[in-house]
Motif scaffolding. Structure first.
Motif, PDB file in Angstrom:
ATOM      1  N   ASP A  55       0.830  -1.206   0.000  1.00 57.47           N
ATOM      2  CA  ASP A  55       0.000   0.000   0.000  1.00 57.47           C
ATOM      3  C   ASP A  55       0.866   1.259   0.000  1.00 57.47           C
ATOM      4  O   ASP A  55       0.551   2.238  -0.690  1.00 57.47           O
ATOM      5  CB  ASP A  55      -0.925   0.008   1.222  1.00 57.47           C
ATOM      6  N   LEU A  56       1.946   1.239   0.785  1.00 57.93           N
ATOM      7  CA  LEU A  56       2.854   2.388   0.816  1.00 57.93           C
ATOM      8  C   LEU A  56       3.550   2.568  -0.523  1.00 57.93           C
ATOM      9  O   LEU A  56       3.713   3.695  -1.005  1.00 57.93           O
ATOM     10  CB  LEU A  56       3.898   2.197   1.925  1.00 57.93           C
ATOM     11  N   LEU A  57       3.924   1.455  -1.155  1.00 61.93           N
ATOM     12  CA  LEU A  57       4.588   1.535  -2.451  1.00 61.93           C
ATOM     13  C   LEU A  57       3.640   2.062  -3.523  1.00 61.93           C
ATOM     14  O   LEU A  57       4.049   2.801  -4.422  1.00 61.93           O
ATOM     15  CB  LEU A  57       5.113   0.152  -2.846  1.00 61.93           C
ATOM     16  N   ALA A  58       2.379   1.687  -3.431  1.00 60.88           N
ATOM     17  CA  ALA A  58       1.395   2.073  -4.448  1.00 60.88           C
ATOM     18  C   ALA A  58       0.754   3.431  -4.177  1.00 60.88           C
ATOM     19  O   ALA A  58      -0.009   3.924  -5.015  1.00 60.88           O
ATOM     20  CB  ALA A  58       0.296   1.005  -4.532  1.00 60.88           C
ATOM     21  N   MET A  59       1.074   4.030  -3.039  1.00 54.12           N
ATOM     22  CA  MET A  59       0.408   5.275  -2.657  1.00 54.12           C
ATOM     23  C   MET A  59       0.511   6.382  -3.708  1.00 54.12           C
ATOM     24  O   MET A  59      -0.498   7.048  -4.005  1.00 54.12           O
ATOM     25  CB  MET A  59       0.962   5.772  -1.321  1.00 54.12           C
ATOM     26  N   PRO A  60       1.675   6.633  -4.320  1.00 52.79           N
ATOM     27  CA  PRO A  60       1.730   7.709  -5.319  1.00 52.79           C
ATOM     28  C   PRO A  60       0.789   7.490  -6.495  1.00 52.79           C
ATOM     29  O   PRO A  60       0.201   8.441  -7.008  1.00 52.79           O
ATOM     30  CB  PRO A  60       3.197   7.687  -5.773  1.00 52.79           C
ATOM     31  N   LEU A  61       0.631   6.230  -6.923  1.00 54.78           N
ATOM     32  CA  LEU A  61      -0.271   5.947  -8.044  1.00 54.78           C
ATOM     33  C   LEU A  61      -1.724   6.006  -7.604  1.00 54.78           C
ATOM     34  O   LEU A  61      -2.571   6.562  -8.315  1.00 54.78           O
ATOM     35  CB  LEU A  61       0.039   4.576  -8.637  1.00 54.78           C
ATOM     36  N   VAL A  62      -2.028   5.451  -6.451  1.00 51.66           N
ATOM     37  CA  VAL A  62      -3.410   5.430  -5.969  1.00 51.66           C
ATOM     38  C   VAL A  62      -3.936   6.852  -5.781  1.00 51.66           C
ATOM     39  O   VAL A  62      -5.097   7.150  -6.092  1.00 51.66           O
ATOM     40  CB  VAL A  62      -3.503   4.632  -4.657  1.00 51.66           C
ATOM     41  N   LYS A  63      -3.086   7.744  -5.305  1.00 52.03           N
ATOM     42  CA  LYS A  63      -3.505   9.140  -5.123  1.00 52.03           C
ATOM     43  C   LYS A  63      -3.844   9.805  -6.449  1.00 52.03           C
ATOM     44  O   LYS A  63      -4.689  10.707  -6.499  1.00 52.03           O
ATOM     45  CB  LYS A  63      -2.394   9.931  -4.429  1.00 52.03           C
TER      46      LYS A  63
END
Length: 265
Positions: A55-63
């Motif tokens: 989730d932390l790794l994907a945070m920039p894309l998810v945002k």
């Protein structure tokens, strides 16, 4: 026997070991490295956990995704395996200084004093620069590139990235920026080995800029922000490498080189 040759022998006195002992030492260092990665991995499994790490790794894309959108998992076991892969990669990254220390401890006894003065700072600098490159990619490049890519996406397309494809993309980008930030270390090594001179490095600035632009265009997403985010640091680090090479060449000379320099003076 001349003094420089005698000093060389003194530096390595008592360090000769049989081949089998070298193999045993290498095995032990590899095991110590694996133990270090394993301990970090166990800690990460308990806190924050594989799912939270992804989730932390994907945070920039998810945002950057449209509100209510989520990533998808195409593979049957991807929701389980991908977070595990992320945990292993993070464990290796955190344990990297320990791994490099084991490598240093293995090769240091066979190095001359002037070689130790060169290798240890370069190992330390390369580790820090790799961390800086990946951090710069995660916090700045992803934060600028993903929103720009989403703005360019057609309205008829539902943007739902696959988690495994995203992991492959992130690994490629981290490696690209991590290696790009190693430019000063590469420049120093080439100059210290005598393959290039500082004067040549200064005269090649324009060629390096063109080559760096080509690399940035190939490895970054197709937006100008990401390309410039890799190109500008690479060029600035090239200048840092030229400056550092002059210092390292001066302070890491072999005894015979220092003797020749003093004779010339």
């Amino acid at each position: 026997m001349s003094d420089p040759e005698k000093s060389k022998e003194d530096e390595l006195a008592g360090t000769e070991q049989p081949f089998v002992q070298h193999l045993i030492e290498l095995r032990d260092r590899l095991l110590y490295s694996c133990y270090g990665v394993g301990i970090v991995l166990v800690v990460l499994f308990f806190y924050p956990g594989p799912s939270r790490l992804y989730d932390l790794l994907a945070m920039p894309l998810v945002k950057a995704l449209p509100e209510g959108s989520k990533m998808i998992a195409v593979g049957v076991v991807s929701p389980f395996l991908v977070p595990i892969k992320v945990s292993v990669l993070v464990a290796v990254g955190i344990a990297l200084p320990w791994i490099l220390y084991q490598i240093w401890a293995f090769v240091a006894p066979g190095l001359y004093k002037h070689e130790r003065r060169l290798v240890l700072p370069l190992v330390t600098a390369s580790t820090i620069l790799f961390y800086l490159g990946t951090a710069f990619c995660y916090f700045f490049v992803f934060g600028q590139a993903f929103p720009a890519i989403q703005r360019l996406a057609p309205h008829s397309v539902a943007v739902t990235p696959d988690i495994e494809a995203y992991l492959d993309f992130v690994i490629t980008m981290f490696l690209a920026f991590g290696v790009a930030f190693e430019v000063p270390v590469i420049v120093v090594i080439l100059a210290r080995m005598g393959l290039v001179t500082v004067a040549q490095l200064k005269s090649w600035r324009a060629y390096f800029l063109v080559g760096a632009a080509g690399v940035a265009g190939l490895v970054t997403p197709p937006d100008p922000v990401s390309m410039l985010a890799l190109l500008l640091p690479m060029y600035m680090l090239y200048e840092v490498g030229i400056w550092s090479a002059q210092i390292f060449i001066k302070h890491t000379k072999a005894p015979d080189e220092e003797a020749k320099a003093s004779e010339v003076q």
